[in-house]
Design a protein around this motif. Structure first.
Motif, PDB file in Angstrom:
ATOM      1  N   TYR A  23     -20.931  22.781 -31.014  1.00 17.85           N
ATOM      2  CA  TYR A  23     -22.201  23.348 -31.481  1.00 17.85           C
ATOM      3  C   TYR A  23     -22.366  24.822 -31.082  1.00 17.85           C
ATOM      4  N   PHE A  60     -25.221  19.682 -18.414  1.00 22.30           N
ATOM      5  CA  PHE A  60     -24.612  18.394 -18.041  1.00 22.30           C
ATOM      6  C   PHE A  60     -23.108  18.406 -18.321  1.00 22.30           C
ATOM      7  N   MET A  61     -22.676  19.190 -19.309  1.00 20.20           N
ATOM      8  CA  MET A  61     -21.241  19.257 -19.633  1.00 20.20           C
ATOM      9  C   MET A  61     -20.494  20.009 -18.537  1.00 20.20           C
ATOM     10  N   ASN A 111     -24.816  12.679 -21.581  1.00 21.73           N
ATOM     11  CA  ASN A 111     -25.952  13.624 -21.577  1.00 21.73           C
ATOM     12  C   ASN A 111     -26.972  13.214 -20.510  1.00 21.73           C
ATOM     13  N   HIS A 175     -31.437  16.397 -33.149  1.00 17.17           N
ATOM     14  CA  HIS A 175     -31.049  15.369 -34.125  1.00 17.17           C
ATOM     15  C   HIS A 175     -32.273  14.661 -34.709  1.00 17.17           C
ATOM     16  N   SER A 214     -19.054  10.809 -33.690  1.00 16.02           N
ATOM     17  CA  SER A 214     -19.245  11.935 -32.768  1.00 16.02           C
ATOM     18  C   SER A 214     -18.759  13.198 -33.480  1.00 16.02           C
ATOM     19  N   THR A 215     -18.965  14.344 -32.874  1.00 14.44           N
ATOM     20  CA  THR A 215     -18.562  15.577 -33.572  1.00 14.44           C
ATOM     21  C   THR A 215     -17.046  15.619 -33.776  1.00 14.44           C
ATOM     22  N   MET A 263     -27.733  25.258 -26.930  1.00 11.69           N
ATOM     23  CA  MET A 263     -26.318  25.548 -27.226  1.00 11.69           C
ATOM     24  C   MET A 263     -26.164  27.014 -27.651  1.00 11.69           C
TER      25      MET A 263
END
Ligand code: 13P
Ligand code: SF4
Length: 303
Positions: A23, A60-61, A111, A175, A214-215, A263
């Motif tokens: 993203y 969180f990533m 997440n 989303h 998922s992406t 993002m």
């Protein structure tokens, strides 16, 4: 020297690697060493030989990268790049929920904060949530499952595995902007297009899709598919990547409103400053790393 050359020079000098989520802004994806989904980024973070990880994504990533590689320096170029969904649950509220269901197995979507992960049995990402829950059901048939924090992902997984969960009222505001009407309108305009949506979308949206992924799953599906037109129901940043990978195919965002402002906080300037000044270093207390690592490691073992 232009900014990209400066970033590349510093990256070499500092033995750094740049990881970017799907993203991220196009210019960030283009300078990254690796672009991927939450699962791919976690795996990459655990395998890299670099001494420093510049994480172009949300907190969180970067925390997950730190948990998997505690000896490495992990930098988040904008310290305010958070995830509103991850912030919808904290460790105290999770503990109160668990106290009401003392025998339940807790699965957390990646997440979540490191502190929340430290209180969970398994982590999962949108790429493997169904697989992780199937594994749990196989090994702990009669246990209740607490699935946090995304109620929409929980509902999607619950329908796939045909089991009720105890879920949390969290959701992704980006989303949630994608509405059934957006999908129906897009399908009217592009009747031949396949509808691909993310499982963070509302159930009323996932139920209209041809594919829920998922992406990374989206990227794989599109590459293999003989179809040439796709309606994309996720954060619009991914369109840069899939367009690059499939220049001959056409992509229509379900809505241009599906933008994650967090993002988009990461810019080229911030990546450069991050490398110059080693900012903003992500730290996670060692006891939290130890406990949170267990839930992520269990996920990685299964996938
Ligand atoms: P994935 O890239 O793992 O599908 O996750 C989407 C997301 O919203 C990450 O914040
Ligand atoms: Fe969080 Fe949604 Fe943004 Fe992903 S897209 S970081 S889930 S707010």
């Amino acid at each position: 020297m232009n900014i990209v050359d400066k970033i590349n020079k510093l990256k070499k000098e500092k033995n750094a690697v740049i990881l970017a989520h799907n993203y991220q802004l196009p210019e960030i994806q283009d300078i990254a060493d690796f672009v991927g989904d939450s699962l791919g980024l976690s795996i990459e973070a655990s395998h890299t030989d670099a001494a420093m990880i510049v994480f172009c994504g949300v907190r969180f990533m970067a925390e997950t990268a730190k948990i998997l590689s505690p000896q490495k320096i992990v930098l988040l170029p904008d310290k305010n790049a958070g995830c509103p969904m991850a912030d919808m649950i904290d460790a105290e509220s999770l503990k109160s929920l668990q106290a009401k269901h003392p025998d339940a197995i807790t699965v957390c979507y990646v997440n979540t904060s490191a502190e929340v992960k430290a209180h969970c049995d398994y982590s999962c990402t949108s790429a493997n949530a169904v697989k992780i829950v199937q594994h749990i059901l196989l090994n702990h048939k009669n246990k209740e499952i607490i699935f946090i924090p995304d109620k929409y992902l929980a509902q999607y997984v619950s329908a796939q595995v045909k089991r009720d969960f105890i879920f949390w009222e969290g959701y992704c505001p980006t989303h949630a902007r994608i509405l059934p009407d957006n999908i129906l309108q897009a399908k009217k305009m592009y009747p031949k297009a396949k509808i691909i949506v993310h499982p963070e979308c509302r159930p009323t949206v996932t139920s209209l899709a041809d594919v829920v992924a998922s992406t990374e799953g989206m990227s794989k599906y599109i590459k293999k598919s003989p179809e040439t037109e796709f309606i994309i129901g996720t954060e619009i940043g991914i369109i840069h990547r899939i367009k690059k990978e499939n220049p001959e195919k056409y992509f229509y965002p379900a809505t241009e409103k599906a933008v994650c402002p967090n993002m988009k906080r990461i810019t080229l300037e911030k990546v450069l400053w991050s490398l110059e000044d080693s900012t903003h270093e992500i730290t996670v207390p060692p006891d939290i790393i130890k406990k949170a690592h267990l839930s992520i490691e269990r996920m990685l073992q299964i996938v």
